[in-house]
Design a protein around this motif. Structure first.
Motif: not given
Length: 122
Positions: A95-104
């Motif tokens: 989840x954190x990895x995707x947040x960092x890449x999506x920015x939201x």
């Protein structure tokens, strides 16, 4: 009919191993989402398509995202797997990895809620 993806896929390169039973194969990860992974099919591997695969993605800080997946599609080049089980530590890292890449954070929270609704809490 066009395929509609519910989950954001992010391109990601990390040391990844796929295993089934006592066998494991290093693979080239293409992308991942909250719902699964896409990787290049190894040159030589022998899996039983009906049995789950264990995916182990090693991150730069030496933590691991581990998930149990089912084979969803396979081509001569690519293998797509859908996550059937993931532990709390791994889903938190993912989840954190995707947040960092999506920015939201909000966007990822909605996807996580959709995943829980779609698959039920385990």
């Amino acid at each position: 009919m066009s395929e509609h993806r519910h989950f954001t896929r992010i391109p990601f390169d990390a040391q990844t191993t796929v295993s089934q039973g006592n066998h494991s194969w290093p693979v080239d990860l293409i992308d991942l989402s909250l719902n699964g992974v896409l990787f290049k099919q190894p040159d030589v591997w022998n899996i039983h398509p009906g049995n789950p695969l264990m995916i182990d993605i090693r991150l730069a800080d030496h933590t691991h995202i581990k998930m149990e997946c089912n084979l969803v599609h396979i081509t001569p080049v690519y293998v797509g797997c859908q996550c059937s089980h993931i532990d709390l530590d791994s889903i938190t890292l993912l989840k954190r990895l995707i947040e960092l890449n999506v920015g939201s954070d909000e966007y990822v929270e909605r996807e996580l809620a959709a995943l829980i609704k779609e698959h039920g809490a385990h």
